[in-house]
Every structure is written in C-alpha cells, then in structure tokens.
Write a protein that holds these residues in place. Structure first.
Motif, PDB file in Angstrom:
ATOM      1  N   LEU A 181       0.857  -1.174   0.000  1.00 61.70           N
ATOM      2  CA  LEU A 181       0.000   0.000   0.000  1.00 61.70           C
ATOM      3  C   LEU A 181       0.898   1.230   0.000  1.00 61.70           C
ATOM      4  CD1 LEU A 181      -3.049   1.083   0.646  1.00 61.70           C
ATOM      5  CD2 LEU A 181      -2.005   1.570   2.842  1.00 61.70           C
ATOM      6  N   TYR A 182       0.632   2.156  -0.895  1.00 62.76           N
ATOM      7  CA  TYR A 182       1.406   3.395  -1.006  1.00 62.76           C
ATOM      8  C   TYR A 182       0.504   4.569  -0.664  1.00 62.76           C
ATOM      9  CZ  TYR A 182       4.699   0.582  -3.708  1.00 62.76           C
ATOM     10  OH  TYR A 182       5.597  -0.382  -4.114  1.00 62.76           O
ATOM     11  N   ILE A 183       0.945   5.404   0.279  1.00 59.04           N
ATOM     12  CA  ILE A 183       0.243   6.658   0.581  1.00 59.04           C
ATOM     13  C   ILE A 183       0.921   7.756  -0.221  1.00 59.04           C
ATOM     14  CG2 ILE A 183      -0.318   8.381   2.336  1.00 59.04           C
ATOM     15  CD1 ILE A 183      -0.437   6.178   4.395  1.00 59.04           C
ATOM     16  N   HIS A 184       0.119   8.488  -0.974  1.00 55.04           N
ATOM     17  CA  HIS A 184       0.625   9.570  -1.817  1.00 55.04           C
ATOM     18  C   HIS A 184       1.501  10.515  -0.983  1.00 55.04           C
ATOM     19  CE1 HIS A 184       0.543  13.051  -4.480  1.00 55.04           C
ATOM     20  NE2 HIS A 184       0.155  12.232  -5.443  1.00 55.04           N
ATOM     21  N   ALA A 185       2.633  10.916  -1.536  1.00 51.74           N
ATOM     22  CA  ALA A 185       3.608  11.745  -0.808  1.00 51.74           C
ATOM     23  C   ALA A 185       3.006  13.035  -0.261  1.00 51.74           C
ATOM     24  CB  ALA A 185       4.800  12.063  -1.706  1.00 51.74           C
ATOM     25  N   GLU A 186       2.103  13.664  -1.017  1.00 50.29           N
ATOM     26  CA  GLU A 186       1.499  14.919  -0.566  1.00 50.29           C
ATOM     27  C   GLU A 186       0.496  14.712   0.570  1.00 50.29           C
ATOM     28  OE1 GLU A 186      -0.198  16.772  -3.986  1.00 50.29           O
ATOM     29  OE2 GLU A 186       1.747  17.070  -4.952  1.00 50.29           O
ATOM     30  N   ASP A 187       0.050  13.473   0.766  1.00 48.43           N
ATOM     31  CA  ASP A 187      -0.958  13.179   1.787  1.00 48.43           C
ATOM     32  C   ASP A 187      -0.388  12.600   3.073  1.00 48.43           C
ATOM     33  OD1 ASP A 187      -2.723  14.072  -0.093  1.00 48.43           O
ATOM     34  OD2 ASP A 187      -3.469  12.099  -0.641  1.00 48.43           O
ATOM     35  N   VAL A 188       0.904  12.340   3.088  1.00 49.94           N
ATOM     36  CA  VAL A 188       1.544  11.828   4.302  1.00 49.94           C
ATOM     37  C   VAL A 188       1.463  12.916   5.375  1.00 49.94           C
ATOM     38  CG1 VAL A 188       3.785  11.187   5.285  1.00 49.94           C
ATOM     39  CG2 VAL A 188       3.087  10.281   3.064  1.00 49.94           C
ATOM     40  N   PRO A 189       1.058  12.555   6.595  1.00 47.41           N
ATOM     41  CA  PRO A 189       0.953  13.588   7.638  1.00 47.41           C
ATOM     42  C   PRO A 189       2.331  14.155   7.989  1.00 47.41           C
ATOM     43  CG  PRO A 189       0.700  11.423   8.607  1.00 47.41           C
ATOM     44  CD  PRO A 189       0.746  11.230   7.122  1.00 47.41           C
ATOM     45  N   PRO A 190       2.417  15.463   8.131  1.00 47.97           N
ATOM     46  CA  PRO A 190       3.710  16.068   8.460  1.00 47.97           C
ATOM     47  C   PRO A 190       4.005  16.024   9.956  1.00 47.97           C
ATOM     48  CG  PRO A 190       2.082  17.779   8.196  1.00 47.97           C
ATOM     49  CD  PRO A 190       1.388  16.475   7.893  1.00 47.97           C
ATOM     50  N   TYR A 191       5.273  15.963  10.286  1.00 44.17           N
ATOM     51  CA  TYR A 191       5.704  16.134  11.669  1.00 44.17           C
ATOM     52  C   TYR A 191       6.036  17.606  11.835  1.00 44.17           C
ATOM     53  CZ  TYR A 191       8.457  16.096  15.905  1.00 44.17           C
ATOM     54  OH  TYR A 191       8.921  16.359  17.163  1.00 44.17           O
ATOM     55  N   LYS A 192       5.513  18.200  12.899  1.00 46.55           N
ATOM     56  CA  LYS A 192       5.780  19.611  13.140  1.00 46.55           C
ATOM     57  C   LYS A 192       6.359  19.776  14.533  1.00 46.55           C
ATOM     58  CE  LYS A 192       2.121  21.161  10.101  1.00 46.55           C
ATOM     59  NZ  LYS A 192       0.839  21.828   9.978  1.00 46.55           N
ATOM     60  N   LYS A 193       7.616  20.174  14.589  1.00 45.50           N
ATOM     61  CA  LYS A 193       8.249  20.411  15.876  1.00 45.50           C
ATOM     62  C   LYS A 193       7.457  21.492  16.599  1.00 45.50           C
ATOM     63  CE  LYS A 193      12.687  21.215  17.963  1.00 45.50           C
ATOM     64  NZ  LYS A 193      14.114  21.383  17.769  1.00 45.50           N
ATOM     65  N   GLY A 194       7.049  21.167  17.816  1.00 41.41           N
ATOM     66  CA  GLY A 194       6.230  22.098  18.575  1.00 41.41           C
ATOM     67  C   GLY A 194       4.772  22.081  18.173  1.00 41.41           C
TER      68      GLY A 194
ATOM     69  N   GLU B 280       3.419  -2.888   3.995  1.00 39.15           N
ATOM     70  CA  GLU B 280       3.269  -4.269   3.555  1.00 39.15           C
ATOM     71  C   GLU B 280       1.923  -4.816   4.022  1.00 39.15           C
ATOM     72  OE1 GLU B 280       6.782  -5.762   5.486  1.00 39.15           O
ATOM     73  OE2 GLU B 280       7.829  -5.869   3.550  1.00 39.15           O
ATOM     74  N   MET B 281       1.457  -5.811   3.313  1.00 37.61           N
ATOM     75  CA  MET B 281       0.168  -6.434   3.599  1.00 37.61           C
ATOM     76  C   MET B 281       0.066  -6.923   5.053  1.00 37.61           C
ATOM     77  SD  MET B 281      -1.435  -9.414   1.291  1.00 37.61           S
ATOM     78  CE  MET B 281      -3.169  -9.626   1.169  1.00 37.61           C
ATOM     79  N   GLU B 282       1.175  -7.346   5.633  1.00 37.03           N
ATOM     80  CA  GLU B 282       1.178  -7.885   7.002  1.00 37.03           C
ATOM     81  C   GLU B 282       0.729  -6.868   8.049  1.00 37.03           C
ATOM     82  OE1 GLU B 282       3.764  -8.272   4.869  1.00 37.03           O
ATOM     83  OE2 GLU B 282       3.617 -10.421   4.506  1.00 37.03           O
ATOM     84  N   VAL B 283       0.821  -5.578   7.750  1.00 36.43           N
ATOM     85  CA  VAL B 283       0.441  -4.561   8.741  1.00 36.43           C
ATOM     86  C   VAL B 283      -0.885  -3.876   8.414  1.00 36.43           C
ATOM     87  CG1 VAL B 283       2.852  -4.109   9.376  1.00 36.43           C
ATOM     88  CG2 VAL B 283       1.729  -2.656   7.689  1.00 36.43           C
ATOM     89  N   TRP B 284      -1.585  -4.328   7.372  1.00 41.21           N
ATOM     90  CA  TRP B 284      -2.816  -3.648   6.978  1.00 41.21           C
ATOM     91  C   TRP B 284      -3.877  -3.659   8.070  1.00 41.21           C
ATOM     92  CZ3 TRP B 284      -3.688  -5.350   1.196  1.00 41.21           C
ATOM     93  CH2 TRP B 284      -2.670  -4.789   0.413  1.00 41.21           C
ATOM     94  N   TYR B 285      -4.025  -4.750   8.808  1.00 43.08           N
ATOM     95  CA  TYR B 285      -5.003  -4.765   9.910  1.00 43.08           C
ATOM     96  C   TYR B 285      -4.624  -3.732  10.969  1.00 43.08           C
ATOM     97  CZ  TYR B 285      -7.591  -8.925   8.423  1.00 43.08           C
ATOM     98  OH  TYR B 285      -8.383  -9.807   7.736  1.00 43.08           O
ATOM     99  N   ALA B 286      -3.346  -3.677  11.305  1.00 43.35           N
ATOM    100  CA  ALA B 286      -2.883  -2.696  12.299  1.00 43.35           C
ATOM    101  C   ALA B 286      -3.078  -1.274  11.778  1.00 43.35           C
ATOM    102  CB  ALA B 286      -1.416  -2.940  12.642  1.00 43.35           C
ATOM    103  N   LEU B 287      -2.784  -1.053  10.518  1.00 45.06           N
ATOM    104  CA  LEU B 287      -2.977   0.265   9.919  1.00 45.06           C
ATOM    105  C   LEU B 287      -4.450   0.660   9.971  1.00 45.06           C
ATOM    106  CD1 LEU B 287      -1.971   2.707   8.295  1.00 45.06           C
ATOM    107  CD2 LEU B 287      -2.258   1.324   6.215  1.00 45.06           C
TER     108      LEU B 287
END
Length: 97
Positions: free
Chosen positions: A10-23, A51-58
């Motif tokens: 499974l691929y999450i589009h790069a623009e949709d990945v949640p950002p990390y924001k310091k603070g 990977e497929m093995e983590v889809w339930y956890a995701l």
C-alpha cells in the motif's frame, strides 16, 4: 489520504503523508510517528509504503485517530481510485475518491 496498491504494498501519496511539526500538536505528531512506525519505507517527500502484514494494524490505527476527533477524516481515511478494489483488511477506514 490518496492511496494505491501495487504488488501487495500500500502506497500513501507523498502529498498526503501527515507532516511532523516540531512544537506542533501532540496528537498530530503521535499520528505521524504511529504511521511511520509500521511503514516499511517512510522517506520524506516520497510515498510511504505498507506491507500487507500490517494492513489490519494500519486500519485499526486509522480508525482510532478518526474516532478521536482531533484529526480530520480527509487526513485519516484511505482514498482509493474509483476502479480499485479495497482489500477487506482496510475497508472500515477506506473509501473511493
């Protein structure tokens, strides 16, 4: 989050990945680290891979953050192309674009 599946990854589009924001918000940053912790690859400005093995956890993780109300549905729901099949492991946290 726009997603696609190729060769059981499974691929999450790069623009949709949640950002990390310091603070930034603790909930948002926890969301970022939780998603990153189960990704097989999570490179900045690139698609994140699961990977497929983590889809339930995701799926469970996405539902948890969806139900918390702190992060919007657009940021926690997987969005597949209209002609794509949504795997059963991801259905409760997914929709079509």
């Amino acid at each position: 989050m726009r997603v696609r599946i190729d060769n059981e990854i499974l691929y999450i589009h790069a623009e949709d990945v949640p950002p990390y924001k310091k603070g930034g918000s603790v909930v948002r940053n926890n969301y970022f680290w939780a998603l990153r912790s189960i990704a097989v690859r999570s490179v900045r400005d690139r698609e994140w891979e699961y990977e497929m093995e983590v889809w339930y956890a995701l799926n469970r993780m996405l539902l948890f953050f969806m139900e918390s109300g702190y992060i919007g549905l657009r940021e926690t729901q997987l969005e597949f192309e209209p002609d794509s099949d949504i795997p059963i492991e991801l259905r409760s946290a997914s929709t079509w674009q």
